[in-house]
Write a protein that holds these residues in place. Structure first.
Motif, PDB file in Angstrom:
ATOM      1  N   SER A 261       0.834  -1.193   0.000  1.00  0.00           N
ATOM      2  CA  SER A 261       0.000   0.000   0.000  1.00  0.00           C
ATOM      3  C   SER A 261       0.875   1.252   0.000  1.00  0.00           C
ATOM      4  CB  SER A 261      -0.906   0.002   1.234  1.00  0.00           C
ATOM      5  OG  SER A 261      -1.492   1.281   1.413  1.00  0.00           O
ATOM      6  N   PRO A 262       0.508   2.277  -0.777  1.00  0.00           N
ATOM      7  CA  PRO A 262       1.275   3.527  -0.758  1.00  0.00           C
ATOM      8  C   PRO A 262       0.998   4.374   0.485  1.00  0.00           C
ATOM      9  CG  PRO A 262      -0.591   3.754  -2.219  1.00  0.00           C
ATOM     10  CD  PRO A 262      -0.590   2.327  -1.754  1.00  0.00           C
ATOM     11  N   PHE A 263      -0.002   3.983   1.262  1.00  0.00           N
ATOM     12  CA  PHE A 263      -0.369   4.766   2.448  1.00  0.00           C
ATOM     13  C   PHE A 263       0.391   4.234   3.663  1.00  0.00           C
ATOM     14  CE2 PHE A 263      -4.182   4.634  -0.379  1.00  0.00           C
ATOM     15  CZ  PHE A 263      -3.975   5.903  -0.935  1.00  0.00           C
ATOM     16  N   ASN A 264       1.716   4.236   3.523  1.00  0.00           N
ATOM     17  CA  ASN A 264       2.575   3.651   4.544  1.00  0.00           C
ATOM     18  C   ASN A 264       3.430   4.721   5.226  1.00  0.00           C
ATOM     19  OD1 ASN A 264       4.409   4.274   2.559  1.00  0.00           O
ATOM     20  ND2 ASN A 264       5.153   2.191   2.249  1.00  0.00           N
ATOM     21  N   VAL A 265       2.895   5.950   5.296  1.00  0.00           N
ATOM     22  CA  VAL A 265       3.609   7.049   5.939  1.00  0.00           C
ATOM     23  C   VAL A 265       3.257   7.049   7.428  1.00  0.00           C
ATOM     24  CG1 VAL A 265       3.937   9.543   6.037  1.00  0.00           C
ATOM     25  CG2 VAL A 265       3.639   8.401   3.819  1.00  0.00           C
ATOM     26  N   VAL A 266       4.247   6.798   8.265  1.00  0.00           N
ATOM     27  CA  VAL A 266       4.043   6.696   9.706  1.00  0.00           C
ATOM     28  C   VAL A 266       4.042   8.076  10.358  1.00  0.00           C
ATOM     29  CG1 VAL A 266       4.974   5.714  11.846  1.00  0.00           C
ATOM     30  CG2 VAL A 266       5.079   4.412   9.706  1.00  0.00           C
ATOM     31  N   ALA A 267       4.803   9.006   9.802  1.00  0.00           N
ATOM     32  CA  ALA A 267       4.895  10.354  10.363  1.00  0.00           C
ATOM     33  C   ALA A 267       5.251  11.332   9.246  1.00  0.00           C
ATOM     34  CB  ALA A 267       5.948  10.410  11.472  1.00  0.00           C
ATOM     35  N   TRP A 268       4.928  12.579   9.451  1.00  0.00           N
ATOM     36  CA  TRP A 268       5.274  13.612   8.470  1.00  0.00           C
ATOM     37  C   TRP A 268       5.375  14.968   9.155  1.00  0.00           C
ATOM     38  CZ3 TRP A 268       1.868  17.609   8.260  1.00  0.00           C
ATOM     39  CH2 TRP A 268       0.538  17.372   8.638  1.00  0.00           C
ATOM     40  N   HIS A 269       6.068  15.881   8.507  1.00  0.00           N
ATOM     41  CA  HIS A 269       6.036  17.285   8.931  1.00  0.00           C
ATOM     42  C   HIS A 269       6.294  18.175   7.718  1.00  0.00           C
ATOM     43  CE1 HIS A 269      10.371  18.367   8.798  1.00  0.00           C
ATOM     44  NE2 HIS A 269      10.583  17.102   9.149  1.00  0.00           N
ATOM     45  N   GLY A 270       5.727  19.370   7.748  1.00  0.00           N
ATOM     46  CA  GLY A 270       5.900  20.304   6.642  1.00  0.00           C
ATOM     47  C   GLY A 270       4.681  21.180   6.463  1.00  0.00           C
ATOM     48  N   ASN A 271       4.650  21.910   5.343  1.00  0.00           N
ATOM     49  CA  ASN A 271       3.535  22.810   5.060  1.00  0.00           C
ATOM     50  C   ASN A 271       2.874  22.509   3.723  1.00  0.00           C
ATOM     51  OD1 ASN A 271       5.480  23.692   3.295  1.00  0.00           O
ATOM     52  ND2 ASN A 271       5.429  25.838   3.910  1.00  0.00           N
ATOM     53  N   TYR A 272       3.208  21.365   3.131  1.00  0.00           N
ATOM     54  CA  TYR A 272       2.624  20.957   1.856  1.00  0.00           C
ATOM     55  C   TYR A 272       1.788  19.713   2.115  1.00  0.00           C
ATOM     56  CZ  TYR A 272       2.450  20.065  -3.207  1.00  0.00           C
ATOM     57  OH  TYR A 272       2.043  19.869  -4.509  1.00  0.00           O
ATOM     58  N   THR A 273       0.477  19.924   2.315  1.00  0.00           N
ATOM     59  CA  THR A 273      -0.411  18.861   2.777  1.00  0.00           C
ATOM     60  C   THR A 273      -1.753  18.949   2.059  1.00  0.00           C
ATOM     61  OG1 THR A 273      -1.432  20.201   4.531  1.00  0.00           O
ATOM     62  CG2 THR A 273       0.620  19.037   5.089  1.00  0.00           C
ATOM     63  N   PRO A 274      -2.546  17.885   2.090  1.00  0.00           N
ATOM     64  CA  PRO A 274      -3.954  18.018   1.707  1.00  0.00           C
ATOM     65  C   PRO A 274      -4.720  18.698   2.835  1.00  0.00           C
ATOM     66  CG  PRO A 274      -3.519  15.788   2.450  1.00  0.00           C
ATOM     67  CD  PRO A 274      -2.198  16.513   2.490  1.00  0.00           C
ATOM     68  N   TYR A 275      -5.888  19.246   2.523  1.00  0.00           N
ATOM     69  CA  TYR A 275      -6.692  19.894   3.555  1.00  0.00           C
ATOM     70  C   TYR A 275      -8.154  19.929   3.135  1.00  0.00           C
ATOM     71  CZ  TYR A 275      -5.794  23.912   0.436  1.00  0.00           C
ATOM     72  OH  TYR A 275      -5.661  24.736  -0.659  1.00  0.00           O
ATOM     73  N   LYS A 276      -9.037  20.098   4.123  1.00  0.00           N
ATOM     74  CA  LYS A 276     -10.477  20.194   3.871  1.00  0.00           C
ATOM     75  C   LYS A 276     -11.045  21.427   4.563  1.00  0.00           C
ATOM     76  CE  LYS A 276     -13.445  17.856   6.376  1.00  0.00           C
ATOM     77  NZ  LYS A 276     -14.274  16.785   6.973  1.00  0.00           N
ATOM     78  N   TYR A 277     -12.264  21.819   4.133  1.00  0.00           N
ATOM     79  CA  TYR A 277     -12.904  23.020   4.685  1.00  0.00           C
ATOM     80  C   TYR A 277     -14.413  22.860   4.589  1.00  0.00           C
ATOM     81  CZ  TYR A 277     -14.327  27.960   5.060  1.00  0.00           C
ATOM     82  OH  TYR A 277     -14.928  29.152   5.433  1.00  0.00           O
ATOM     83  N   ASN A 278     -15.105  23.244   5.658  1.00  0.00           N
ATOM     84  CA  ASN A 278     -16.568  23.226   5.691  1.00  0.00           C
ATOM     85  C   ASN A 278     -17.084  24.596   5.261  1.00  0.00           C
ATOM     86  OD1 ASN A 278     -19.314  23.216   6.406  1.00  0.00           O
ATOM     87  ND2 ASN A 278     -18.962  21.778   8.081  1.00  0.00           N
ATOM     88  N   LEU A 279     -17.870  24.636   4.189  1.00  0.00           N
ATOM     89  CA  LEU A 279     -18.339  25.909   3.634  1.00  0.00           C
ATOM     90  C   LEU A 279     -19.242  26.671   4.597  1.00  0.00           C
ATOM     91  CD1 LEU A 279     -19.047  24.825  -0.053  1.00  0.00           C
ATOM     92  CD2 LEU A 279     -16.960  25.803   0.912  1.00  0.00           C
ATOM     93  N   GLU A 280     -19.807  25.975   5.584  1.00  0.00           N
ATOM     94  CA  GLU A 280     -20.646  26.665   6.562  1.00  0.00           C
ATOM     95  C   GLU A 280     -19.840  27.620   7.435  1.00  0.00           C
ATOM     96  OE1 GLU A 280     -22.872  23.870   8.829  1.00  0.00           O
ATOM     97  OE2 GLU A 280     -24.083  23.184   7.127  1.00  0.00           O
ATOM     98  N   ASN A 281     -18.525  27.460   7.454  1.00  0.00           N
ATOM     99  CA  ASN A 281     -17.681  28.317   8.292  1.00  0.00           C
ATOM    100  C   ASN A 281     -17.312  29.630   7.614  1.00  0.00           C
ATOM    101  OD1 ASN A 281     -17.543  26.489  10.462  1.00  0.00           O
ATOM    102  ND2 ASN A 281     -15.899  25.345   9.474  1.00  0.00           N
ATOM    103  N   PHE A 282     -17.759  29.838   6.388  1.00  0.00           N
ATOM    104  CA  PHE A 282     -17.408  31.056   5.647  1.00  0.00           C
ATOM    105  C   PHE A 282     -18.111  32.266   6.247  1.00  0.00           C
ATOM    106  CE2 PHE A 282     -17.742  34.041   2.071  1.00  0.00           C
ATOM    107  CZ  PHE A 282     -16.433  34.041   1.606  1.00  0.00           C
ATOM    108  N   MET A 283     -17.343  33.315   6.532  1.00  0.00           N
ATOM    109  CA  MET A 283     -17.896  34.553   7.083  1.00  0.00           C
ATOM    110  C   MET A 283     -18.282  35.472   5.933  1.00  0.00           C
ATOM    111  SD  MET A 283     -16.080  37.374   9.536  1.00  0.00           S
ATOM    112  CE  MET A 283     -16.753  39.028   9.666  1.00  0.00           C
ATOM    113  N   VAL A 284     -19.583  35.649   5.739  1.00  0.00           N
ATOM    114  CA  VAL A 284     -20.089  36.387   4.579  1.00  0.00           C
ATOM    115  C   VAL A 284     -19.932  37.890   4.785  1.00  0.00           C
ATOM    116  CG1 VAL A 284     -22.084  36.777   3.110  1.00  0.00           C
ATOM    117  CG2 VAL A 284     -21.742  34.536   4.144  1.00  0.00           C
ATOM    118  N   ILE A 285     -19.434  38.570   3.753  1.00  0.00           N
ATOM    119  CA  ILE A 285     -19.395  40.028   3.694  1.00  0.00           C
ATOM    120  C   ILE A 285     -20.446  40.448   2.669  1.00  0.00           C
ATOM    121  CG2 ILE A 285     -17.956  42.040   3.193  1.00  0.00           C
ATOM    122  CD1 ILE A 285     -16.969  40.516   5.602  1.00  0.00           C
ATOM    123  N   ASN A 286     -21.213  41.502   2.950  1.00  0.00           N
ATOM    124  CA  ASN A 286     -22.297  41.842   2.036  1.00  0.00           C
ATOM    125  C   ASN A 286     -22.596  43.331   2.099  1.00  0.00           C
ATOM    126  OD1 ASN A 286     -24.214  41.315   0.103  1.00  0.00           O
ATOM    127  ND2 ASN A 286     -25.434  39.922   1.364  1.00  0.00           N
TER     128      ASN A 286
END
Length: 445
Positions: A261-286
């Protein structure tokens, strides 16, 4: 499903290790000479080595076997991925698609990769400049298969169904009204639990970032702390028959086999990563007095070009909010734009279209092609009482906006079977209301 854990923050220097192997992160990239637990050190770079520190993207992965341990790549069936922008002639018309049809599992099993369909795009992969819009339509999980993109970043917008995404950095669970970004070169696999559909914005040569806030100030729109990065998780698994690694390179698909399996990374560090975001957290300006503000106030993420203030692509959303402006026309105004605007609908009903623009479908308004509210929307909005009202409750529409002129693929124009040939008719009932002898219809002639 066990609760997945995440690290909070956008673009941070982060570190994570699977709790099954405490102390697996060495002090320094490769110190001592042999990494803890006899792991291999591997760097994943998302930018040139010599980029300024504030734009330098890289992560160190500590894994059971390095990713180089695979058989040679060979070309495979290209499916519906297509970066040939000259496949069919250009079409400047307003385009709208009905919901894209998901294949039935009883007829054919289709996973995330085989269910990718390129709808439109522009630019050149080899020169690292451009984008593509894809639709994914799948009904099955990826089994002993993973995918990585040598060409660019994927911004994934699910519309129907839930995704469990395995990455080299850990696992992410994604559902409609959430997005994730899998950056260039990162290997991932997708499990689905039902018929699944969504949209993908791919950008070449640049990465998504948070837009500058300017006069808004320090806070607003998408806040960095609301972005989530997966916590390290690994599997030490031999795969009888081989694990297939699929690579998109220069717009073409290639595959290789490896024993683990390619998912054999036991540990990592850095600033180049995948990430997710919930659109409900968006602060609307109007707008709170008058006028209709430009849609740029709804930008979640941007992929900048070399021209200041001009994006290769912006990801913009239209979330639930209050409309309070008076002495003004509240829906989006009639408009011609030097940008290309692809819109999709995750759920609900978009305010400027009374019908026809449906969840799972889309529209494309190309550079300088006029568009705006349909006739019904215009008539109702022109006569509406201007009092505070909730807009878009239960709705989430979004836009992929680009400075590039997008070409539509043959699949999008001819073979997908979802193109709405009658879209232009939503503006046909518009009539002239010109009163040359009075400034206002209420004034005496």
């Amino acid at each position: 499903m066990a609760e997945l854990k995440y690290i909070s923050g956008f673009g941070n220097e982060c570190a994570s290790e699977d709790p099954r192997c405490p102390g697996s992160l060495p002090k320094g990239q490769n110190n001592p000479q042999i990494c803890p637990y006899n792991l291999y050190a591997e760097q994943l770079s998302g930018s040139a080595f010599t980029c300024p520190r504030n734009t330098n993207k890289r992560s160190w992965l500590y894994r059971i076997l390095p990713s180089v341990s695979h058989k040679p790549f060979a070309s495979i069936d290209q499916g519906h991925i297509n970066h040939n922008w000259d496949e069919v002639g250009p079409d400047p018309n307003q385009l709208r698609w009905k919901p894209f049809e998901i294949p039935k599992a009883c007829q054919k099993k289709v996973d995330f990769v085989s269910g990718l369909h390129t709808l439109c795009g522009a630019g050149d992969i080899r020169s690292n400049n451009g984008l593509a819009v894809h639709i994914f339509l799948c009904n099955s999980s990826m089994e002993n298969r993973c995918f990585y993109n040598s060409d660019g970043d994927f911004l994934i917008v699910p519309q129907k169904g839930k995704l469990l995404i395995y990455t080299e950095f850990g696992k992410m669970f994604l559902q409609p009204n959430e997005i994730c970004v899998i950056q260039r070169g990162m290997r991932f696999s997708v499990d689905v639990f039902e018929e699944t559909r969504g949209y993908i914005l791919e950008v070449y040569g640049v990465h998504f970032e948070l837009p500058d806030l300017g006069p808004i100030g320090a806070n607003g729109l998408a806040n960095p702390r609301d972005f989530l990065i997966p916590v390290a998780w690994y599997e030490d698994r031999q795969v009888p028959g081989g694990f297939t690694v699929i690579n998109k390179y220069q717009g073409k698909l290639f595959a290789s086999k490896q024993d683990v399996s390619p998912f054999n990374v036991v540990a990592w560090h850095g600033n180049y990563t995948p990430y997710k975001y919930n659109l409900e957290n968006f602060m609307v300006i109007n707008a709170v007095a008058f006028d209709h503000a430009d849609p740029s106030i709804f930008t979640v993420l941007t992929a900048k070009s070399l021209r200041p203030g001009v994006a290769i692509a912006d990801f913009v959303i239209f979330p639930p909010r209050w409309g309070v402006a008076d002495k003004t026309f509240r829906p989006p105004y009639y408009h011609r734009n030097c940008m290309s605007e692809f819109m999709g609908l995750i759920k609900g009903h978009y305010e400027a279209k009374q019908g026809g623009f449906l969840p799972g479908g889309g529209s494309l308004h190309s550079a300088m092609t006029p568009h705006g509210p349909d006739a019904d929307c215009f008539e109702k909005a022109s006569k509406a009482k201007l009092e505070p009202e909730r807009i878009a409750d239960g709705t989430m529409a979004f836009m992929f906006e680009s400075s590039l002129s997008l070409a539509v693929t043959k699949w999008g124009l001819k073979t997908c079977g979802c193109l709405d040939e009658d879209y232009y008719k939503c503006w046909e009932p518009l009539q002239a209301h010109f009163t040359p002898t009075s400034r206002s219809p209420t004034e005496p002639k």
